[in-house]
Write an enzyme that holds these catalytic residues in place. Structure first.
Site, PDB file in Angstrom:
ATOM      1  N   HIS A 139       0.823  -1.198   0.000  1.00 44.77           N
ATOM      2  CA  HIS A 139       0.000   0.000   0.000  1.00 44.77           C
ATOM      3  C   HIS A 139       0.864   1.259   0.000  1.00 44.77           C
ATOM      4  O   HIS A 139       1.942   1.284   0.592  1.00 44.77           O
ATOM      5  CB  HIS A 139      -0.916   0.014   1.226  1.00 44.77           C
ATOM      6  CG  HIS A 139      -1.858  -1.145   1.265  1.00 44.77           C
ATOM      7  ND1 HIS A 139      -2.315  -1.700   2.440  1.00 44.77           N
ATOM      8  CD2 HIS A 139      -2.432  -1.877   0.262  1.00 44.77           C
ATOM      9  CE1 HIS A 139      -3.128  -2.712   2.163  1.00 44.77           C
ATOM     10  NE2 HIS A 139      -3.213  -2.826   0.847  1.00 44.77           N
ATOM     11  N   ASP A 186      -6.122  -6.248  -3.001  1.00 46.32           N
ATOM     12  CA  ASP A 186      -4.682  -6.478  -3.112  1.00 46.32           C
ATOM     13  C   ASP A 186      -4.374  -7.490  -4.210  1.00 46.32           C
ATOM     14  O   ASP A 186      -3.389  -7.354  -4.942  1.00 46.32           O
ATOM     15  CB  ASP A 186      -4.107  -6.959  -1.779  1.00 46.32           C
ATOM     16  CG  ASP A 186      -4.046  -5.865  -0.731  1.00 46.32           C
ATOM     17  OD1 ASP A 186      -4.158  -4.677  -1.090  1.00 46.32           O
ATOM     18  OD2 ASP A 186      -3.896  -6.192   0.468  1.00 46.32           O
TER      19      ASP A 186
END
Length: 200
Positions: free
Chosen positions: A62, A170
Site C-alpha cells: 500500500h 490487493d
C-alpha cells in the site's frame, strides 16, 4: 532505543529496550526523542490503526499520493509478522528494492515507513496484531496498491506455507511496472522535497 537506517532512503528500524519482571513486561515501542534524532523531524500522528490477521494473511503493498501521502510507524504488540518496505519512488537509486524486518511481541521492534514508500506484511502467527501510527488521516481517493505477488518484486513471502490470504483489492492490484505505466507511483525528487518540508 536503537535506530538502524534501512537501505531505502528515509526508512528506519527502531529497537526499544524491554523491562520484564515478575509482573510481566514494560516497553515503549515509540519514543519521540530517538525518532527525531534518527529521522530528522518529529512524527505527526493524525490517526492510529489496528489490524488483526490470521497466519498467512498478506496486507499490502500500500502507498498514497505524495504530497501529502501518509508516513507510518508500525510495530507488532501481539504475534509475529514479516514487515516489508518497498521503494516505489520513480528515479530512486533503490527503485524496486525492498527491506524486510521481523516484527513481533518478543523484541517489539518498529519500522518507520516514510511517505512515498510501499508497505506490506505477512502474518506469521494467528491473531497477529499490527499497530500503526499514521501521519495523516485515511484518504481513500489518494490510496493505491501494488500486487504483493508481483514476480518482478519477488517479495519474501516464502516463510508461510500454503496459499497466502489476500483481499480482493490487493490480489487484483497492478504490478509495479503496470503502476508505473499508469502514472500512479510517486517521484523520488518530489518525496525528497516533501521530507525537507518536514524538517523545516
Amino acid at each position: 532505543m536503537q535506530a538502524r537506517r534501512l537501505e531505502n532512503t528515509g526508512a528506519f528500524e527502531f529497537t526499544p529496550k524491554s523491562f520484564p519482571d515478575h509482573r510481566g513486561l514494560f516497553v515503549a515501542p515509540f519514543q519521540e526523542p530517538a525518532f527525531t534524532e534518527a529521522v530528522g523531524h518529529p512524527l505527526r500522528v493524525a490517526q492510529t490503526n489496528h489490524s488483526v490477521s490470521a497466519r498467512g494473511v498478506i496486507r499490502g503493498v500500500h502507498f498514497s499520493d505524495v504530497p501529502p501521502s501518509q508516513a507510518k510507524y508500525v510495530y507488532c504488540p501481539q504475534g509475529a509478522l514479516l514487515d516489508v518496505v518497498v521503494d516505489i519512488r520513480v528515479g530512486s537509486p533503490t527503485f524496486g528494492r525492498w527491506d524486510a524486518v521481523r516484527l513481533d511481541s518478543t523484541e517489539y521492534r518498529a519500522l518507520y515507513v516514510p511517505e512515498g514508500l510501499g508497505h506490506a506484511f505477512v502474518a506469521l502467527t494467528d491473531n497477529t496484531v499490527m499497530s500503526y501510527l499514521c501521519s495523516t488521516p485515511y484518504n481513500p481517493g489518494a490510496e493505491h496498491g501494488i500486487n504483493p505477488l508481483d514476480p518482478e518484486l519477488a517479495l519474501p513471502w516464502d516463510e508461510v506455507d500454503g496459499e497466502p490470504v489476500l483481499s480482493e483489492k490487493d490480489r487484483t492490484a497492478p504490478t509495479l511496472a503496470e503502476a508505473a505505466e499508469q502514472g500512479l507511483l510517486p517521484q523520488y525528487e518530489t518525496c525528497l522535497a516533501h521530507y525537507e518540508t518536514l524538517r523545516a
